[in-house]
Write a protein that holds these residues in place. Structure first.
Motif, PDB file in Angstrom:
ATOM      1  N   ASN A   1       0.851  -1.190   0.000  1.00  0.00           N
ATOM      2  CA  ASN A   1       0.000   0.000   0.000  1.00  0.00           C
ATOM      3  C   ASN A   1       0.885   1.238   0.000  1.00  0.00           C
ATOM      4  O   ASN A   1       1.581   1.509   0.961  1.00  0.00           O
ATOM      5  CB  ASN A   1      -0.912  -0.047   1.221  1.00  0.00           C
ATOM      6  N   LEU A   2       0.874   1.987  -1.078  1.00  0.00           N
ATOM      7  CA  LEU A   2       1.762   3.144  -1.208  1.00  0.00           C
ATOM      8  C   LEU A   2       1.307   4.345  -0.413  1.00  0.00           C
ATOM      9  O   LEU A   2       2.012   5.335  -0.347  1.00  0.00           O
ATOM     10  CB  LEU A   2       1.891   3.539  -2.685  1.00  0.00           C
ATOM     11  N   SER A   3       0.143   4.308   0.219  1.00  0.00           N
ATOM     12  CA  SER A   3      -0.326   5.472   0.951  1.00  0.00           C
ATOM     13  C   SER A   3       0.355   5.630   2.302  1.00  0.00           C
ATOM     14  O   SER A   3       0.272   6.680   2.906  1.00  0.00           O
ATOM     15  CB  SER A   3      -1.844   5.393   1.147  1.00  0.00           C
ATOM     16  N   LYS A   4       1.051   4.600   2.778  1.00  0.00           N
ATOM     17  CA  LYS A   4       1.722   4.744   4.061  1.00  0.00           C
ATOM     18  C   LYS A   4       3.003   5.557   3.896  1.00  0.00           C
ATOM     19  O   LYS A   4       3.586   5.639   2.823  1.00  0.00           O
ATOM     20  CB  LYS A   4       1.999   3.388   4.689  1.00  0.00           C
ATOM     21  N   SER A   5       3.426   6.146   4.976  1.00  0.00           N
ATOM     22  CA  SER A   5       4.589   7.024   4.951  1.00  0.00           C
ATOM     23  C   SER A   5       5.861   6.234   4.674  1.00  0.00           C
ATOM     24  O   SER A   5       5.971   5.067   4.996  1.00  0.00           O
ATOM     25  CB  SER A   5       4.678   7.743   6.296  1.00  0.00           C
ATOM     26  N   ASN A   6       6.831   6.909   4.076  1.00  0.00           N
ATOM     27  CA  ASN A   6       8.157   6.355   3.819  1.00  0.00           C
ATOM     28  C   ASN A   6       8.135   5.138   2.904  1.00  0.00           C
ATOM     29  O   ASN A   6       8.791   4.141   3.165  1.00  0.00           O
ATOM     30  CB  ASN A   6       8.878   6.043   5.132  1.00  0.00           C
ATOM     31  N   SER A   7       7.372   5.222   1.825  1.00  0.00           N
ATOM     32  CA  SER A   7       7.369   4.174   0.812  1.00  0.00           C
ATOM     33  C   SER A   7       8.469   4.396  -0.213  1.00  0.00           C
ATOM     34  O   SER A   7       8.713   3.534  -1.045  1.00  0.00           O
ATOM     35  CB  SER A   7       6.020   4.121   0.095  1.00  0.00           C
ATOM     36  N   PHE A   8       9.125   5.568  -0.164  1.00  0.00           N
ATOM     37  CA  PHE A   8      10.169   5.920  -1.117  1.00  0.00           C
ATOM     38  C   PHE A   8      11.403   6.417  -0.376  1.00  0.00           C
ATOM     39  O   PHE A   8      11.296   7.108   0.631  1.00  0.00           O
ATOM     40  CB  PHE A   8       9.688   7.023  -2.064  1.00  0.00           C
ATOM     41  N   ASN A   9      12.568   6.059  -0.916  1.00  0.00           N
ATOM     42  CA  ASN A   9      13.828   6.628  -0.452  1.00  0.00           C
ATOM     43  C   ASN A   9      14.307   7.607  -1.505  1.00  0.00           C
ATOM     44  O   ASN A   9      14.266   7.306  -2.702  1.00  0.00           O
ATOM     45  CB  ASN A   9      14.890   5.526  -0.270  1.00  0.00           C
ATOM     46  N   VAL A  10      14.743   8.782  -1.063  1.00  0.00           N
ATOM     47  CA  VAL A  10      15.261   9.815  -1.963  1.00  0.00           C
ATOM     48  C   VAL A  10      16.671  10.142  -1.480  1.00  0.00           C
ATOM     49  O   VAL A  10      16.858  10.591  -0.350  1.00  0.00           O
ATOM     50  CB  VAL A  10      14.357  11.071  -1.950  1.00  0.00           C
ATOM     51  N   TYR A  11      17.668   9.911  -2.331  1.00  0.00           N
ATOM     52  CA  TYR A  11      19.067  10.095  -1.935  1.00  0.00           C
ATOM     53  C   TYR A  11      19.916  10.383  -3.154  1.00  0.00           C
ATOM     54  O   TYR A  11      19.459  10.155  -4.274  1.00  0.00           O
ATOM     55  CB  TYR A  11      19.550   8.836  -1.193  1.00  0.00           C
ATOM     56  N   PRO A  12      21.139  10.874  -3.055  1.00  0.00           N
ATOM     57  CA  PRO A  12      21.798  11.324  -1.830  1.00  0.00           C
ATOM     58  C   PRO A  12      21.273  12.692  -1.405  1.00  0.00           C
ATOM     59  O   PRO A  12      20.679  13.410  -2.200  1.00  0.00           O
ATOM     60  CB  PRO A  12      23.269  11.418  -2.240  1.00  0.00           C
ATOM     61  N   ASN A  13      21.505  13.017  -0.186  1.00  0.00           N
ATOM     62  CA  ASN A  13      21.076  14.311   0.343  1.00  0.00           C
ATOM     63  C   ASN A  13      22.132  14.784   1.341  1.00  0.00           C
ATOM     64  O   ASN A  13      22.272  14.175   2.381  1.00  0.00           O
ATOM     65  CB  ASN A  13      19.719  14.177   1.022  1.00  0.00           C
ATOM     66  N   PRO A  26       7.247  -2.695  -4.920  1.00  0.00           N
ATOM     67  CA  PRO A  26       7.151  -2.670  -6.391  1.00  0.00           C
ATOM     68  C   PRO A  26       6.046  -1.715  -6.845  1.00  0.00           C
ATOM     69  O   PRO A  26       4.993  -1.630  -6.215  1.00  0.00           O
ATOM     70  CB  PRO A  26       6.797  -4.110  -6.756  1.00  0.00           C
ATOM     71  N   LEU A  27       6.308  -0.983  -7.934  1.00  0.00           N
ATOM     72  CA  LEU A  27       5.289  -0.103  -8.493  1.00  0.00           C
ATOM     73  C   LEU A  27       4.304  -0.930  -9.307  1.00  0.00           C
ATOM     74  O   LEU A  27       4.700  -1.825 -10.056  1.00  0.00           O
ATOM     75  CB  LEU A  27       5.927   0.965  -9.381  1.00  0.00           C
ATOM     76  N   SER A  29       1.889  -1.314 -12.370  1.00  0.00           N
ATOM     77  CA  SER A  29       1.990  -0.717 -13.701  1.00  0.00           C
ATOM     78  C   SER A  29       0.847   0.228 -14.032  1.00  0.00           C
ATOM     79  O   SER A  29       1.025   1.168 -14.792  1.00  0.00           O
ATOM     80  CB  SER A  29       2.098  -1.809 -14.766  1.00  0.00           C
ATOM     81  N   ASN A  30      -0.327   0.034 -13.469  1.00  0.00           N
ATOM     82  CA  ASN A  30      -1.443   0.917 -13.807  1.00  0.00           C
ATOM     83  C   ASN A  30      -1.504   2.151 -12.906  1.00  0.00           C
ATOM     84  O   ASN A  30      -2.400   2.971 -13.036  1.00  0.00           O
ATOM     85  CB  ASN A  30      -2.774   0.160 -13.765  1.00  0.00           C
ATOM     86  N   LYS A  31      -0.575   2.286 -11.985  1.00  0.00           N
ATOM     87  CA  LYS A  31      -0.520   3.465 -11.126  1.00  0.00           C
ATOM     88  C   LYS A  31       0.251   4.568 -11.839  1.00  0.00           C
ATOM     89  O   LYS A  31       1.208   4.307 -12.552  1.00  0.00           O
ATOM     90  CB  LYS A  31       0.192   3.146  -9.803  1.00  0.00           C
ATOM     91  N   SER A  32      -0.164   5.792 -11.642  1.00  0.00           N
ATOM     92  CA  SER A  32       0.563   6.918 -12.227  1.00  0.00           C
ATOM     93  C   SER A  32       1.241   7.679 -11.094  1.00  0.00           C
ATOM     94  O   SER A  32       0.687   8.624 -10.553  1.00  0.00           O
ATOM     95  CB  SER A  32      -0.375   7.816 -13.019  1.00  0.00           C
ATOM     96  N   ILE A  33       2.434   7.242 -10.723  1.00  0.00           N
ATOM     97  CA  ILE A  33       3.205   7.893  -9.672  1.00  0.00           C
ATOM     98  C   ILE A  33       4.000   9.025 -10.314  1.00  0.00           C
ATOM     99  O   ILE A  33       4.755   8.817 -11.261  1.00  0.00           O
ATOM    100  CB  ILE A  33       4.156   6.903  -8.963  1.00  0.00           C
ATOM    101  N   ILE A  34       3.801  10.214  -9.805  1.00  0.00           N
ATOM    102  CA  ILE A  34       4.452  11.416 -10.341  1.00  0.00           C
ATOM    103  C   ILE A  34       5.236  12.068  -9.227  1.00  0.00           C
ATOM    104  O   ILE A  34       4.783  12.117  -8.082  1.00  0.00           O
ATOM    105  CB  ILE A  34       3.405  12.388 -10.914  1.00  0.00           C
ATOM    106  N   ILE A  35       6.407  12.594  -9.572  1.00  0.00           N
ATOM    107  CA  ILE A  35       7.158  13.394  -8.613  1.00  0.00           C
ATOM    108  C   ILE A  35       7.217  14.822  -9.138  1.00  0.00           C
ATOM    109  O   ILE A  35       7.578  15.057 -10.287  1.00  0.00           O
ATOM    110  CB  ILE A  35       8.562  12.831  -8.353  1.00  0.00           C
TER     111      ILE A  35
END
Length: 86
Positions: A1-13, A26-27, A29-35
């Motif tokens: 479930n991608l709605s929970k917090s911290n489903s993504f790591n963003v690095y380096p920082n 895993p993503l 395929s029918n989801k449209s994840i946008i940053i």
């Protein structure tokens, strides 16, 4: 479930030219994840579709400063990450 917090790591920082965005799950395929990438004034400077579990974004042309990486699924904000660009 991608709605929970911290489903993504963003690095380096801090970052010096690229940012890696990695989905912990895993993503689907029918989801449209946008940053959306916002500068410290809240103005959108870039937007990308996340198509893989691991995505590399070239930010070498960004000015130094603080940026907000807002990860969205079908317009709903999932997470926001602060990244310092050097």
């Amino acid at each position: 479930n991608l709605s929970k917090s911290n489903s993504f790591n963003v690095y380096p920082n801090p970052s010096y030219g690229y940012v890696q965005i990695q989905s912990i799950e895993p993503l689907i395929s029918n989801k449209s994840i946008i940053i959306s990438i916002l500068n410290n004034l809240g103005c959108e400077v870039d937007e990308f579709n996340l198509t893989q579990t691991s995505n590399s974004i070239d930010i070498s042309n960004y000015s130094s400063g603080l940026y907000f990486f807002v990860i969205k699924d079908q317009g709903q904000i999932l997470e926001t990450h602060k990244v310092m660009v050097e």
